[in-house]
Design a protein around this motif. Structure first.
Motif, short mmCIF file in Angstrom:
data_model
loop_
_atom_site.label_atom_id
_atom_site.label_comp_id
_atom_site.label_asym_id
_atom_site.label_seq_id
_atom_site.Cartn_x
_atom_site.Cartn_y
_atom_site.Cartn_z
N VAL A 94 0.81 6.77 9.85
CA VAL A 94 1.03 5.78 8.54
C VAL A 94 2.54 5.46 8.82
O VAL A 94 3.41 6.26 8.77
CB VAL A 94 0.67 6.64 7.39
CG1 VAL A 94 1.10 5.49 6.26
CG2 VAL A 94 -0.64 7.07 7.41
N SER A 95 3.10 4.24 8.83
CA SER A 95 4.34 4.02 8.79
C SER A 95 4.60 2.80 7.86
O SER A 95 3.69 2.13 7.59
CB SER A 95 4.44 3.38 10.29
OG SER A 95 3.72 2.37 10.80
N ILE A 96 5.75 2.24 7.68
CA ILE A 96 6.16 1.53 6.67
C ILE A 96 6.79 0.44 7.23
O ILE A 96 7.65 0.30 8.56
CB ILE A 96 7.10 2.08 5.66
CG1 ILE A 96 6.61 2.96 4.93
CG2 ILE A 96 7.73 0.85 5.00
CD1 ILE A 96 7.56 3.73 3.97
N ILE A 97 6.42 -0.95 7.13
CA ILE A 97 6.94 -2.12 7.61
C ILE A 97 7.72 -2.94 6.69
O ILE A 97 6.98 -3.16 5.55
CB ILE A 97 5.90 -3.02 8.39
CG1 ILE A 97 5.40 -2.20 9.61
CG2 ILE A 97 6.57 -4.46 8.51
CD1 ILE A 97 4.32 -3.20 10.49
N ALA A 146 -16.22 8.65 5.87
CA ALA A 146 -14.92 9.31 6.09
C ALA A 146 -14.95 10.49 6.64
O ALA A 146 -15.72 11.40 6.35
CB ALA A 146 -14.60 9.19 4.57
N ASP A 147 -13.80 10.65 7.61
CA ASP A 147 -13.76 11.86 8.50
C ASP A 147 -12.26 12.38 8.22
O ASP A 147 -11.18 11.74 8.84
CB ASP A 147 -13.80 11.85 9.90
CG ASP A 147 -13.73 13.06 10.72
OD1 ASP A 147 -13.28 14.02 10.10
OD2 ASP A 147 -13.81 12.77 11.88
N ASP A 148 -12.05 13.32 7.40
CA ASP A 148 -10.71 13.77 6.78
C ASP A 148 -9.67 14.33 8.03
O ASP A 148 -8.48 14.50 8.06
CB ASP A 148 -10.71 14.43 5.59
CG ASP A 148 -10.93 13.68 4.39
OD1 ASP A 148 -10.93 12.56 4.34
OD2 ASP A 148 -11.69 14.31 3.52
N GLU A 167 -6.24 7.39 3.62
CA GLU A 167 -7.65 7.10 3.50
C GLU A 167 -8.13 6.20 4.75
O GLU A 167 -9.38 6.22 5.12
CB GLU A 167 -8.10 6.46 2.12
CG GLU A 167 -9.46 6.14 1.87
CD GLU A 167 -9.63 5.48 0.46
OE1 GLU A 167 -10.68 5.13 0.18
OE2 GLU A 167 -8.63 5.15 -0.31
N THR A 168 -7.39 5.01 5.10
CA THR A 168 -7.80 4.29 6.39
C THR A 168 -7.98 4.99 7.42
O THR A 168 -8.96 4.69 8.16
CB THR A 168 -6.99 2.95 6.38
OG1 THR A 168 -5.70 3.34 6.60
CG2 THR A 168 -6.89 2.21 5.14
N ILE A 169 -7.01 6.00 7.57
CA ILE A 169 -7.30 6.54 9.00
C ILE A 169 -8.79 7.45 8.94
O ILE A 169 -9.22 7.50 10.02
CB ILE A 169 -6.03 7.88 8.91
CG1 ILE A 169 -4.76 7.11 8.88
CG2 ILE A 169 -6.16 8.76 10.03
CD1 ILE A 169 -4.37 6.25 10.20
N GLY A 223 0.69 -1.21 0.08
CA GLY A 223 0.07 -0.01 0.24
C GLY A 223 0.99 1.21 -0.29
O GLY A 223 2.04 1.26 0.47
N GLY A 224 0.18 2.36 -0.43
CA GLY A 224 0.91 3.70 -0.41
C GLY A 224 0.42 4.53 0.44
O GLY A 224 -0.43 4.29 1.19
N ASP A 225 1.03 5.65 0.67
CA ASP A 225 0.71 6.61 1.64
C ASP A 225 -0.77 7.10 1.54
O ASP A 225 -1.59 7.46 2.37
CB ASP A 225 1.57 7.92 1.59
CG ASP A 225 1.36 8.96 3.01
OD1 ASP A 225 1.78 8.32 3.86
OD2 ASP A 225 0.79 10.03 2.52
N ALA A 226 -1.24 7.28 0.27
CA ALA A 226 -2.58 7.71 0.02
C ALA A 226 -3.71 7.03 0.49
O ALA A 226 -4.51 7.19 1.28
CB ALA A 226 -3.02 7.85 -1.43
#
Length: 329
Positions: free
Chosen positions: A176-179, A168-170, A51-53, A44-47
Motif C-alpha cells: 500500500v503506497s501513497i501517490i 476476501a483473503d486476509d 481491503e483491496t489487497i 483512500g485510507g490505509d484500511a
C-alpha cells in the motif's frame, strides 16, 4: 508497477462493490499475462487499501491531494492521469458507474488511447497477451468482441455485476503506497454548488438480487403500489421501463434500460413490459426473467425463462397472495 490498474470507488470512505468486481476481472487478465494488479483509490485510507489487497490487488495506490476534497470530475481525471503516468499500466479497468462513465472517456482522451465501453466480459488472449472485451451492440441485440492495437493502456469500462468479487483473503500480501499527484487548483473548471441527497428505502435497484419491473401496460402509477408489495415480500427492488418514467409515473431513478440503470438480478419479474431492445439492454444479464403480459407476441417472452400470457389485473393479485403465503408459512 501494475500491469492491470483498477480505478476503485469509495462511498463515505467505504469500498464500493464495483471495486471488488473489477479486481476479480483484473485477476483473470493478470493470471494469463503474469502481471500485477493494482488499484487506485482517490482519497483512500490505509484500511481500504488493505481491503483491496485481500480482494486480489497486489498494489494499492492511495491518491491523496487537497484538490480532490470535493471529488470534482476535472480533479479526478487529472489525478488519474498522473497515476497512469507513474504506474504505466498496460490495462486500465473502470466501472460503468455514474462517475466511471464520465471519467473513462476523458481519461482515455488524455492518454491518447481508445476505450471499450459497457463491457460484460474481459480476458487476455493467451498468445498476444492483449485484452479481448465483450460488449453489447445494436441496443443489446448482439455481442461484439473488441480488442486493442499496440498502444497502452488498454482501457475497459465494465458493467456492474459482470463479475463476482473474490472471497476476501486476509493472508494475502501486498504493498500500500501513497501517490500525491500535486494538482493545481486551476485544473478544476467547474464548482460543486450543492449536493441534494435523495432518501431511499430498502435495497438499491442496482444491487438487488430480485427486481420487480413495471411497464406502460400497467396503465398508470397506481398499480406500482402492488409491485412495491411484491418487491417487499421478496426482499427486492422496483424498476420501470423508460415509458413509465417519461410519463411521470415514477422517478427516472427507477428506470432500467440503455439510458437508465443496468441490473443483473437473479430474478427479474416484469409486469406489462413489452421488452423493447433499449430496455433489454439494461437487464439482459438477469439470470431469470419472468414475464407477465397480455400480448403473446411481446418481445419480452423471447428472453423470459417463464411467461404468463394474461391481464396483469387477474394474474398479479393471486401471484402476490401466493408469495405472501409462502413467505409467511
Amino acid at each position: 508497477m501494475a500491469g492491470v490498474l483498477v480505478i476503485g470507488e469509495l462511498n463515505d470512505d467505504a469500498l464500493q462493490s464495483i471495486t471488488g468486481e473489477l479486481l476479480a476481472a483484473g485477476r483473470r487478465i493478470a493470471d494469463v499475462t503474469g502481471e500485477n494488479v493494482g488499484v487506485a483509490l482517490l482519497n483512500g485510507g490505509d484500511a481500504v487499501g488493505q481491503e483491496t489487497i485481500s480482494l486480489g490487488a497486489d498494489n494499492a495506490y492511495l491518491v491523496q491531494d487537497e484538490v480532490l476534497a470535493e471529488m470534482q470530475l476535472d480533479a479526478q481525471v487529472a489525478a488519474l492521469e498522473k497515476v497512469c503516468s507513474e504506474v504505466q499500466p498496460s490495462v486500465v479497468l473502470i466501472g460503468r458507474t455514474l462517475a466511471g462513465r464520465d471519467v473513462g472517456p476523458r481519461l482515455a482522451f488524455r492518454l491518447g488511447v481508445g476505450l471499450a465501453q459497457d463491457c460484460l466480459q474481459v480476458e487476455a488472449d493467451a498468445n498476444s497477451g492483449r485484452v479481448v472485451a465483450v460488449r453489447p451492440v445494436y441496443g443489446g441485440n448482439a455481442l461484439a468482441k473488441v480488442t486493442f492495437p499496440d498502444a497502452n493502456p488498454q482501457m475497459v469500462v465494465m458493467r456492474a455485476k459482470a463479475y463476482e468479487p473474490l472471497d476476501a483473503d486476509d493472508s494475502r500480501a501486498g504493498e500500500v503506497s501513497i501517490i500525491n499527484p500535486g494538482l493545481d487548483s486551476s485544473v478544476v473548471k467547474a464548482r460543486l454548488v450543492e449536493t441534494v441527497s435523495q432518501a431511499a428505502e430498502g435495497v438499491r435497484l442496482e444491487d438487488a438480487n430480485i427486481v420487480v419491473g413495471g411497464g406502460r401496460g400497467l396503465g398508470g402509477p397506481e398499480p406500482f403500489d402492488q409491485l412495491e408489495d411484491l418487491a417487499r415480500l421478496l426482499g427486492g427492488a422496483v424498476g420501470a421501463s423508460r415509458a413509465v418514467c417519461d410519463a411521470g409515473w415514477l422517478d427516472h431513478s427507477y428506470q432500467v434500460g440503455l439510458t437508465g440503470k443496468t441490473i443483473t438480478p437473479d430474478l427479474y419479474i416484469t409486469v406489462g413490459i413489452s421488452g423493447a431492445s433499449q430496455h433489454m439492454a439494461g437487464c439482459s444479464a438477469s439470470k431469470n426473467i419472468i414475464a407477465i403480459n397480455r400480448d403473446a407476441d411481446a418481445n419480452i417472452f423471447k428472453s423470459a425463462s417463464f411467461g404468463v400470457v394474461g391481464d396483469w389485473k387477474n394474474v398479479l393479485p393471486s401471484f402476490i397472495e401466493t408469495v405472501r403465503e409462502l413467505v409467511n408459512s
